[in-house]
Motif scaffolding. Structure first.
Motif, short mmCIF file in Angstrom:
data_model
loop_
_atom_site.label_atom_id
_atom_site.label_comp_id
_atom_site.label_asym_id
_atom_site.label_seq_id
_atom_site.Cartn_x
_atom_site.Cartn_y
_atom_site.Cartn_z
N SER A 1 42.44 49.81 18.07
CA SER A 1 43.04 48.85 18.99
C SER A 1 44.32 48.27 18.40
O SER A 1 44.52 48.29 17.18
CB SER A 1 42.06 47.72 19.30
N VAL A 2 45.17 47.80 19.29
CA VAL A 2 46.41 47.14 18.90
C VAL A 2 46.71 46.05 19.91
O VAL A 2 46.40 46.20 21.10
CB VAL A 2 47.59 48.16 18.80
N GLU A 3 47.27 44.95 19.46
CA GLU A 3 47.61 43.85 20.34
C GLU A 3 49.05 43.98 20.80
O GLU A 3 49.96 44.22 19.99
CB GLU A 3 47.43 42.50 19.62
N LEU A 4 49.26 43.82 22.12
CA LEU A 4 50.58 43.79 22.71
C LEU A 4 50.74 42.48 23.46
O LEU A 4 49.80 42.00 24.10
CB LEU A 4 50.79 44.95 23.69
N GLN A 5 51.93 41.91 23.39
CA GLN A 5 52.21 40.67 24.12
C GLN A 5 52.71 41.04 25.51
O GLN A 5 53.66 41.81 25.66
CB GLN A 5 53.25 39.83 23.40
N LEU A 6 52.08 40.48 26.53
CA LEU A 6 52.50 40.68 27.91
C LEU A 6 53.64 39.71 28.20
O LEU A 6 53.48 38.50 28.08
CB LEU A 6 51.35 40.43 28.88
N LEU A 7 54.80 40.26 28.56
CA LEU A 7 55.96 39.43 28.86
C LEU A 7 55.97 39.11 30.35
O LEU A 7 55.13 39.58 31.10
CB LEU A 7 57.23 40.15 28.42
N THR A 8 56.92 38.32 30.80
CA THR A 8 57.00 37.90 32.20
C THR A 8 57.21 39.11 33.13
O THR A 8 58.08 39.93 32.87
CB THR A 8 58.15 36.90 32.38
N PRO A 9 56.43 39.22 34.21
CA PRO A 9 56.63 40.34 35.14
C PRO A 9 57.92 40.19 35.94
O PRO A 9 58.42 39.08 36.12
CB PRO A 9 55.41 40.27 36.06
N THR A 10 58.46 41.31 36.41
CA THR A 10 59.61 41.27 37.30
C THR A 10 59.16 40.67 38.63
O THR A 10 57.97 40.65 38.94
CB THR A 10 60.17 42.68 37.55
N PRO A 11 60.10 40.19 39.44
CA PRO A 11 59.72 39.70 40.77
C PRO A 11 59.06 40.83 41.58
O PRO A 11 59.44 41.99 41.46
CB PRO A 11 61.05 39.28 41.39
N ALA A 12 58.09 40.47 42.38
CA ALA A 12 57.38 41.46 43.20
C ALA A 12 58.21 41.80 44.43
O ALA A 12 58.89 40.95 44.99
CB ALA A 12 56.03 40.91 43.63
N THR A 13 58.13 43.08 44.82
CA THR A 13 58.74 43.55 46.05
C THR A 13 57.61 43.98 46.97
O THR A 13 56.76 44.77 46.57
CB THR A 13 59.66 44.76 45.77
N GLU A 14 57.60 43.44 48.17
CA GLU A 14 56.54 43.78 49.14
C GLU A 14 57.17 44.47 50.33
O GLU A 14 58.01 43.89 51.02
CB GLU A 14 55.79 42.53 49.58
N THR A 15 56.80 45.74 50.53
CA THR A 15 57.29 46.51 51.67
C THR A 15 56.19 47.44 52.17
O THR A 15 55.43 48.00 51.38
CB THR A 15 58.51 47.38 51.30
N ARG A 16 56.11 47.56 53.48
CA ARG A 16 55.18 48.50 54.12
C ARG A 16 53.76 48.43 53.57
O ARG A 16 53.13 49.44 53.28
CB ARG A 16 55.71 49.92 54.03
N GLY A 17 53.29 47.22 53.37
CA GLY A 17 51.92 47.04 52.91
C GLY A 17 51.68 47.31 51.44
O GLY A 17 50.54 47.41 51.00
N MET A 18 52.76 47.42 50.67
CA MET A 18 52.64 47.68 49.24
C MET A 18 53.33 46.57 48.45
O MET A 18 54.32 46.01 48.89
CB MET A 18 53.29 49.02 48.86
#
Length: 116
Positions: A45-62
């Motif tokens: 195992s290895v630890e990774l830091q989760l950084l801030t996600p990009t803004p979400a794009t919502e189109t056609r139900g996705m």
């Protein structure tokens, strides 16, 4: 193989778990433990830091977004799907790939698309 030795394996229930943008945002700046098999098939195992996600794009139900993760410079994880564990949110199956080597370590990216 015992359960402890097989921690890196991904089961059907884990494949169906969705990492939403809201959950990724809540987990920003926290640590995820990524599990992988070494050359002998033993779980490491290895630890990774989760950084801030990009803004979400919502189109056609996705919904689509990406997250970057920062790991140690001494270990380069291959591009593939890993079992990732967050202390409070549990396990996810995440496909990551290395995108940069920086002074802080190795950056990875996970691109996520899911139905709304």
């Amino acid at each position: 193989m015992s359960t402890a030795e097989a921690t890196h394996l991904i089961d059907d229930a884990l494949w169906s778990r969705t990492l939403t943008h809201q959950l990724a945002a809540e987990m920003a700046d926290s640590t995820l433990v990524f599990f992988y098999a070494d050359a002998q098939g033993h779980t490491q195992s290895v630890e990774l830091q989760l950084l801030t996600p990009t803004p979400a794009t919502e189109t056609r139900g996705m919904c689509q977004f990406s997250v970057r993760l920062l790991g140690p410079a001494a270990l380069l994880l291959a591009q593939q799907t890993y079992r990732a564990r967050h202390a409070a949110q549990g396990d996810f199956a995440l496909f990551i790939g290395p995108i940069a080597r920086t002074a802080q370590g190795i950056e990875y990216e996970a691109c996520i698309s899911h139905a709304l």
